[in-house]
Design a protein around this motif. Structure first.
Motif, mmCIF file in Angstrom:
data_model
loop_
_atom_site.group_PDB
_atom_site.id
_atom_site.type_symbol
_atom_site.label_atom_id
_atom_site.label_comp_id
_atom_site.label_asym_id
_atom_site.label_seq_id
_atom_site.Cartn_x
_atom_site.Cartn_y
_atom_site.Cartn_z
ATOM 1 N N SER A 1 7.333 -0.762 -5.190
ATOM 2 C CA SER A 1 6.611 -1.055 -3.948
ATOM 3 C C SER A 1 7.059 -2.369 -3.304
ATOM 4 O O SER A 1 6.607 -2.679 -2.202
ATOM 5 N N SER A 2 7.904 -3.129 -3.970
ATOM 6 C CA SER A 2 8.189 -4.504 -3.554
ATOM 7 C C SER A 2 6.877 -5.252 -3.324
ATOM 8 O O SER A 2 6.640 -5.845 -2.266
ATOM 9 N N TRP A 3 6.027 -5.206 -4.320
ATOM 10 C CA TRP A 3 4.685 -5.801 -4.227
ATOM 11 C C TRP A 3 4.375 -6.417 -5.581
ATOM 12 O O TRP A 3 4.468 -5.716 -6.606
ATOM 13 N N PRO A 4 4.035 -7.706 -5.615
ATOM 14 C CA PRO A 4 4.038 -8.411 -6.904
ATOM 15 C C PRO A 4 2.777 -8.254 -7.749
ATOM 16 O O PRO A 4 2.741 -8.747 -8.871
ATOM 17 N N THR A 5 1.757 -7.616 -7.196
ATOM 18 C CA THR A 5 0.490 -7.586 -7.931
ATOM 19 C C THR A 5 -0.038 -6.160 -8.085
ATOM 20 O O THR A 5 0.397 -5.234 -7.409
ATOM 21 N N PHE B 1 2.465 3.600 0.761
ATOM 22 C CA PHE B 1 1.832 2.449 0.139
ATOM 23 C C PHE B 1 0.767 1.886 1.089
ATOM 24 O O PHE B 1 1.071 1.544 2.226
ATOM 25 N N ILE B 2 -0.462 1.825 0.614
ATOM 26 C CA ILE B 2 -1.576 1.348 1.446
ATOM 27 C C ILE B 2 -1.807 -0.144 1.234
ATOM 28 O O ILE B 2 -2.012 -0.896 2.174
ATOM 29 N N GLY B 3 -1.786 -0.586 -0.018
ATOM 30 C CA GLY B 3 -1.974 -2.004 -0.285
ATOM 31 C C GLY B 3 -2.642 -2.222 -1.632
ATOM 32 O O GLY B 3 -2.802 -1.300 -2.431
ATOM 33 N N ASP C 1 -7.255 -6.529 -1.811
ATOM 34 C CA ASP C 1 -7.755 -7.130 -0.554
ATOM 35 C C ASP C 1 -7.703 -6.118 0.581
ATOM 36 O O ASP C 1 -8.655 -5.970 1.348
ATOM 37 N N ILE C 2 -6.562 -5.441 0.700
ATOM 38 C CA ILE C 2 -6.335 -4.531 1.824
ATOM 39 C C ILE C 2 -7.254 -3.310 1.715
ATOM 40 O O ILE C 2 -7.873 -2.903 2.699
#
Lengths: 110, 90
Positions: free
Chosen positions: A68-72, A82-84, A87-88
């Motif tokens: 996802s290129s997303w660190p968490t 990918f929605i988030g 938080d999102i």
């Protein structure tokens, strides 16, 4: 991005399920407060989803971050998009956008 | 320099925020995976910056992740973000 077995598994899960939540722990026993929040939101919205426990393996936990290129974590996918993270998802729930996205994408309630 | 101070410096340089609040929430996660003695592992960042106008939620967070890539690869285990453009509601 080098394709690994973990990436292939993630791509398959995301392709074959309308809603996929990558989380720490399971919906019945989340191992992280942020994952627990997203589980609560999805349950409240009343949508069925597949959950993937990234604590099952280091490859999976690292793989989803790369995929996802997303660190968490947590990370939510709907119909392959990918929605988030926490938080999102929480913001979109509060504004009603999450319900709209699910409806627009034709995801049936559980 | 503390992790929070380093993050503030990087965010100010990158985003020129009108408002920036960095809260160390590590104590709320004490004892669980990723928590470190001395805190500075779990942060909440609230930031108002003009650059966010016109960007979606995912893109806003990606920009912040990029600015703080070093911290996220190191001491920072969790980063909750509330990112707004000027004039947007809470």
């Amino acid at each position: 991005m080098t394709q690994t077995p973990a990436h292939e598994r993630i791509a398959k899960d995301v392709a074959e399920n309308d809603v996929v939540l990558f989380m720490k722990g399971t919906p019945a026993a989340p191992q992280c407060g942020f994952s627990a929040t997203v589980v609560q939101v999805l349950n409240h919205v009343g949508v069925g989803y597949k959950s993937v426990n990234v604590l099952e393996s280091v490859e999976l936990r690292q793989g989803i971050k790369e995929f996802s290129s997303w660190p968490t974590i947590p990370q939510l996918y709907v119909k392959g998009e990918f929605i988030g993270g926490c938080d999102i998802v929480r913001e979109m729930f509060q504004t009603g956008e999450l319900a709209t996205v699910l409806k627009d994408k034709g995801v049936k309630s559980a | 320099m503390t992790v929070a101070q380093t993050m503030r410096r990087k965010l100010e340089a990158e985003f020129a925020p009108l408002e920036l609040t960095i809260t160390d929430e590590s104590h709320r996660h004490a004892g669980h995976a990723g928590a470190r003695a001395g805190g500075e592992s779990h942060f909440h960042v609230a930031m108002v910056a003009p650059v966010f106008a016109g960007l979606g939620r995912v893109e806003r967070q990606r920009r912040v992740h990029a600015a703080l890539a070093e911290e996220l690869a190191g001491p920072v285990h969790a980063l909750a973000l509330a990112l707004r453009a000027p004039g947007e509601g809470q």
